[in-house]
Design an enzyme around this catalytic site. Structure first.
Site, short mmCIF file in Angstrom:
data_model
loop_
_atom_site.label_atom_id
_atom_site.label_comp_id
_atom_site.label_asym_id
_atom_site.label_seq_id
_atom_site.Cartn_x
_atom_site.Cartn_y
_atom_site.Cartn_z
N GLY A 135 99.21 49.01 -4.19
CA GLY A 135 99.02 47.73 -3.52
C GLY A 135 99.68 47.60 -2.17
N SER A 136 100.21 48.68 -1.62
CA SER A 136 100.89 48.57 -0.33
C SER A 136 99.93 48.16 0.79
CB SER A 136 101.62 49.86 0.03
OG SER A 136 100.72 50.94 0.12
N LYS A 188 80.12 41.72 -7.94
CA LYS A 188 81.00 40.56 -7.98
C LYS A 188 81.72 40.33 -6.64
CE LYS A 188 80.56 39.66 -12.41
NZ LYS A 188 80.04 38.43 -12.93
N ILE A 233 81.92 54.74 -4.89
CA ILE A 233 81.02 53.58 -4.98
C ILE A 233 79.69 53.94 -4.32
CG2 ILE A 233 82.84 51.84 -5.09
CD1 ILE A 233 82.37 51.24 -2.16
N ASN A 283 86.78 51.14 5.04
CA ASN A 283 87.84 51.92 4.41
C ASN A 283 88.75 52.45 5.49
OD1 ASN A 283 89.23 53.28 2.29
ND2 ASN A 283 88.15 55.16 2.79
N HIS A 301 91.23 55.81 6.14
CA HIS A 301 91.50 57.16 5.63
C HIS A 301 92.67 57.75 6.42
CE1 HIS A 301 90.56 60.87 3.56
NE2 HIS A 301 90.76 61.50 4.70
#
Length: 186
Positions: A12-13, A69, A85, A97, A99
Site C-alpha cells: 500500500g505504499s 466494479k 488484467i 500503471n 513501472h
C-alpha cells in the site's frame, strides 16, 4: 473533480502516496482536483489497511470482477497490482500503471519490484528510473505517459536502486496522473 479507483495487491505504499497527494492540505499535488473513490484488491494485503486509514471504501474481488466494479470512474490506477488484467474496450485508455524501470527495458511478466532493480544492476546500465504508461493487454506495454530517470552509481546495490526509484515514483506518479486526466475529455 476527477474520480480515481486504485487497484492494489501489496503493502500500500503507492496507494498511501496517492492518497496523500489527493488529501494533504499543504503538499497534495492532486488536492481539489482528484479523489480516490475506491480501492480494489485481488487478495488480502496491507494496502487494505492503508485504504482504511484514509477512509477510502475497499473491496477484495477476483481479477475478472475488478474492472467491472472499478471502471465507473475517470481513471483506474494500478498501485502495486500484480495480477494480469484484460482491458475491456470501454476501459481502453482509462487505466494507468507505474513501472520501476525505463520501459520498454525491464518490463514484462515477472518483472516487478526487486527483480527489476536486480536486472538493471546486472545489465551495467548507467541510468534507471520509472515509467507511467497506459495499461493495455500486454504486460508493461502500453503508451508511455511520462518517465523520470536517475543515474546509477557504481557503488549502488539493487536495494539502493529500489529505494531511489521508489522515491522517484512517489514524485512522478501523482503529477503524471493529474497531467493525464487534464488532457482527457470530460
Amino acid at each position: 473533480m476527477f474520480e480515481i479507483s486504485v487497484l492494489v495487491s501489496g503493502s500500500g505504499s503507492t496507494l498511501d502516496n496517492l492518497a496523500f497527494h489527493c488529501y494533504d492540505e499543504l503538499e497534495g499535488v492532486m488536492r481539489g482536483m482528484a479523489t480516490i473513490t475506491s480501492v480494489f484488491a485481488d487478495r488480502n494485503c496491507g494496502a487494505l489497511e492503508v485504504a482504511d486509514g484514509w477512509g477510502i471504501p475497499k473491496f477484495v474481488l477476483d481479477t475478472k470482477s475488478i474492472l467491472k466494479k472499478a471502471g465507473n470512474v475517470d481513471l483506474c490506477v494500478l498501485a502495486g497490482f500484480l495480477s494480469k488484467i484484460y482491458v475491456p474496450p470501454e476501459m481502453e485508455g482509462k487505466i494507468l500503471n507505474i513501472h520501476p524501470s525505463l520501459l520498454p527495458k525491464y518490463g514484462g511478466k515477472g518483472m516487478y519490484g526487486r527483480k527489476v532493480h536486480q536486472a538493471v544492476k546486472e545489465s551495467g546500465d548507467s541510468i534507471t528510473g520509472c515509467t507511467v504508461h497506459v495499461v493495455d493487454n500486454e504486460y508493461d506495454h502500453g503508451e508511455i505517459v511520462d518517465q523520470e530517470l536517475i543515474p546509477i552509481m557504481p557503488e549502488q546495490s539493487a536495494d539502493d536502486l529500489e529505494m531511489a526509484v521508489k522515491k522517484l515514483e512517489q514524485q512522478l506518479y501523482p503529477k503524471a496522473i493529474l497531467n493525464f486526466l487534464s488532457k482527457q475529455p470530460k
